[in-house]
Write a protein that holds these residues in place. Structure first.
Motif, short mmCIF file in Angstrom:
data_model
loop_
_atom_site.label_atom_id
_atom_site.label_comp_id
_atom_site.label_asym_id
_atom_site.label_seq_id
_atom_site.Cartn_x
_atom_site.Cartn_y
_atom_site.Cartn_z
N GLN A 379 13.72 -19.64 -23.12
CA GLN A 379 13.26 -19.90 -24.49
C GLN A 379 13.42 -18.67 -25.38
N ASP A 380 14.28 -17.75 -25.00
CA ASP A 380 14.58 -16.54 -25.78
C ASP A 380 13.34 -15.67 -26.02
N ASP A 381 12.52 -16.07 -27.01
CA ASP A 381 11.36 -15.25 -27.37
C ASP A 381 10.38 -15.09 -26.21
N PHE A 382 10.34 -16.08 -25.32
CA PHE A 382 9.38 -16.07 -24.23
C PHE A 382 9.95 -15.53 -22.92
N ASP A 383 11.24 -15.25 -22.87
CA ASP A 383 11.86 -14.85 -21.62
C ASP A 383 11.23 -13.59 -21.04
N TYR A 384 10.96 -12.62 -21.88
CA TYR A 384 10.38 -11.37 -21.39
C TYR A 384 9.04 -11.60 -20.72
N GLU A 385 8.22 -12.49 -21.31
CA GLU A 385 6.90 -12.74 -20.74
C GLU A 385 7.01 -13.36 -19.35
N ILE A 386 7.97 -14.27 -19.17
CA ILE A 386 8.16 -14.89 -17.86
C ILE A 386 8.66 -13.88 -16.84
N ILE A 387 9.59 -13.03 -17.26
CA ILE A 387 10.10 -11.99 -16.36
C ILE A 387 8.97 -11.05 -15.96
N ASP A 388 8.15 -10.68 -16.94
CA ASP A 388 7.02 -9.80 -16.65
C ASP A 388 6.06 -10.46 -15.65
N LYS A 418 21.95 7.85 -8.90
CA LYS A 418 20.60 8.43 -9.02
C LYS A 418 19.67 7.55 -9.87
N GLN A 419 20.08 6.31 -10.09
CA GLN A 419 19.25 5.34 -10.81
C GLN A 419 18.67 4.33 -9.81
N ASN A 420 17.52 3.84 -10.13
CA ASN A 420 16.92 2.83 -9.25
C ASN A 420 17.72 1.53 -9.30
N LYS A 421 17.78 0.88 -8.16
CA LYS A 421 18.41 -0.44 -8.10
C LYS A 421 17.48 -1.39 -7.35
N LEU A 422 17.55 -2.66 -7.71
CA LEU A 422 16.65 -3.66 -7.13
C LEU A 422 17.03 -3.99 -5.69
N LEU A 423 16.02 -4.18 -4.86
CA LEU A 423 16.21 -4.68 -3.51
C LEU A 423 15.76 -6.14 -3.39
N ILE A 424 15.20 -6.65 -4.47
CA ILE A 424 14.82 -8.06 -4.53
C ILE A 424 15.30 -8.60 -5.87
N ASN A 425 16.01 -9.67 -5.86
CA ASN A 425 16.58 -10.20 -7.09
C ASN A 425 15.55 -11.05 -7.85
N SER A 426 15.54 -10.88 -9.16
CA SER A 426 14.68 -11.70 -10.00
C SER A 426 15.30 -13.09 -10.17
N LEU A 427 14.45 -14.11 -10.23
CA LEU A 427 14.92 -15.46 -10.50
C LEU A 427 14.81 -15.82 -11.97
N THR A 428 14.18 -14.93 -12.75
CA THR A 428 14.02 -15.22 -14.18
C THR A 428 14.84 -14.27 -15.06
N ASP A 429 15.10 -13.08 -14.59
CA ASP A 429 15.88 -12.11 -15.38
C ASP A 429 17.36 -12.38 -15.12
N LYS A 430 18.03 -12.92 -16.11
CA LYS A 430 19.42 -13.33 -15.95
C LYS A 430 20.43 -12.23 -16.27
N SER A 431 19.95 -11.06 -16.64
CA SER A 431 20.88 -9.96 -16.92
C SER A 431 21.54 -9.52 -15.62
N PRO A 432 22.75 -8.97 -15.69
CA PRO A 432 23.51 -8.63 -14.47
C PRO A 432 22.77 -7.70 -13.51
N ASP A 433 22.02 -6.74 -14.06
CA ASP A 433 21.35 -5.77 -13.19
C ASP A 433 19.84 -5.99 -13.12
N GLY A 434 19.34 -7.07 -13.73
CA GLY A 434 17.91 -7.34 -13.70
C GLY A 434 17.10 -6.21 -14.30
N SER A 435 17.56 -5.66 -15.40
CA SER A 435 16.97 -4.43 -15.95
C SER A 435 15.52 -4.59 -16.38
#
Length: 471
Positions: A379-388, A418-435
């Protein structure tokens, strides 16, 4: 306040306290009544918990304000009465005036014929089969003397009752015409789907056969799915086409449109005084807690918009939230998105709530059930809240299931970048790196100052009301 009080319905302006903008639908229904004033059956068909009762009571007052005669009959509160005809006639009696009393008595006399029942006869053959006591058999035989005349009596009774139906309808129609100056009587039958199945079906049958007369509009406030279950229960078969059966009784069907879910969330947030807690003077002095109220409200709007949550269930969730917040000291972390989500699933999906509470899920299974429960649609505006919310749920469940020394790593530093990377993939964050997901997990892992070391057991204790509530 832990319960939503009934809306005050004011004569002259019955929709003044309606927060769902439903006056417009009452106008539509009144126009239908005006168009088909000769008499019909209107079904207001909505799921349980969508505010039908409140709506029909407001509409009834609106009709009264416009000089309509109305009757409101709560069928569920009256299903102790075995004969619905008695209850329906009792409601009509409230319309009588001194000048119409004689005509009502005529209707009542006609109704008496219709309610006459011939006592069932137990013949000797049945007695011989099921009863071995000679004294009882002898008594039954005496009762059934003259059994050869029973068929003739039944035929005569049938003819009398058929004539009685015609006379009842005629006298009823005349009585109604004299009570409302040419306008139809609006007879509202509420909570029909909550009655004993046999009583609900009997009401439908009697409305159809006895009360289908000019000048009466019956309004059935129902959940047609539940009423269909009652029909199948009465006839003892799942094969009964309940939809077709109900079509025999209902002339027009109307469903109240769903209210704007965001407006209703705003209303409930203010009604239950959640702002008084989240924005209290003492909490406002703690910078980490300043956005809790906004987060709570945004999360509620997402959850209620994405899923099929009735108005009554929404009220229950807000009421429970308000009660539980009484157990939080002013300077405690609440984690409002996670707090609300847990109350939400406790109300609507208790099995999932208990799986979390009793540590029965892997992190991956937790994510899958989370996605199934919220029915997430971008829902665009609400995506961040769901990811959080997903990140909070994963982090604090991880804290809960494992001790500090053996917790699952959710991210790690990439030796090359030297940057952190995810070891568990998000199901809501659709960005390539799950930033976004990674950023929240990083912020939670920083420790005590932001409540990152806490696990969700303290929320379970509060939500399950095992700690003292203060007022």
């Amino acid at each position: 306040m832990i319960k939503h009080k009934e809306i005050d319905i004011v004569a002259g302006n019955p929709f003044a306290n309606c927060k769902l903008d439903r006056h417009q639908y009452a106008k539509v229904l009144t126009s239908i009544v005006d168009t088909y004033a000769d008499g019909f059956v209107l079904a207001i068909n909505n799921k349980w918990g969508t505010g039908k009762t409140t709506f029909v009571k407001m509409w009834e007052q609106d009709l009264k304000d416009n000089k309509y005669q109305t009757v409101y009959f709560n069928a569920w509160e009256n299903d102790f009465e075995n004969n619905p005809l008695t209850a329906l006639m009792g409601e009509l009696k409230t319309l009588t005036k001194e000048e119409t009393e004689p005509k009502f008595k005529t209707v009542l006399n006609r109704a008496a014929i219709l309610s006459k029942h011939i006592a069932p006869v137990v013949v000797k053959a049945i007695a011989d089969r099921y009863i071995n006591t000679d004294g009882i058999k002898e008594a039954i035989e005496k009762v059934t003397e003259g059994v050869t005349n029973i068929f003739e009596n039944e035929v005569n009774d049938y003819a009398e009752k058929k004539k009685g139906i015609t006379e009842f309808r005629t006298s009823l129609s005349k009585f109604i015409a004299d009570t409302n100056e040419g306008k139809p009587l609006i007879f509202i039958v509420d909570e029909l789907d909550r009655c004993r199945p046999d009583y609900a079906v009997a009401i439908l049958e009697q409305i159809k056969h006895f009360f289908s007369v000019p000048n009466i509009v019956f309004v059935l406030s129902i959940d047609k799915g539940q009423l269909g279950n009652a029909v199948r229960g009465v006839y003892g078969s799942e094969q009964i086409d309940a939809e077709e059966y109900l079509r025999r009784f209902i002339d027009i069907e109307y469903s109240i449109p769903e209210p704007d879910s965001e407006k209703y969330c705003d209303y409930l947030y203010n009604y239950f005084g959640l702002n008084e807690f989240f924005n209290s003077d003492l909490r406002s002095r703690i910078s980490q807690l300043n956005y809790d109220g906004m987060t709570f409200l945004k999360t509620a709007k997402i959850l209620f918009k994405n899923t099929n949550v009735s108005l009554r269930q929404q009220e229950k969730i807000f009421a429970h939230s308000r009660l539980v917040l009484r157990s939080f000291p002013y300077n405690n972390f609440v984690f409002p998105n996670l707090f609300l989500f847990l109350i939400y699933i406790k109300t609507l999906n208790n099995a999932f709530y208990n799986k979390i509470k009793f540590k029965q899920l892997s992190l991956k299974d937790l994510q899958i059930e989370f996605m199934t429960t919220i029915n997430f649609i971008s829902q665009d505006d609400f995506d961040y809240e769901i990811i959080d919310l997903e990140a909070y749920l994963i982090h604090y469940y991880n804290n809960y299931v494992f001790t500090r020394s053996n917790r699952s790593l959710l991210f790690e530093e990439d030796t090359n970048t030297k940057q952190n990377k995810l070891l568990i993939n998000s199901l809501t964050d659709k960005s390539p790196d799950g930033s976004r997901f990674l950023t929240i997990l990083e912020s939670r892992s920083r420790g005590y100052d932001n409540g990152g070391d806490i696990n969700i057991e303290f929320l379970f204790r509060k939500i399950d009301i095992t700690q003292s509530i203060t007022f």
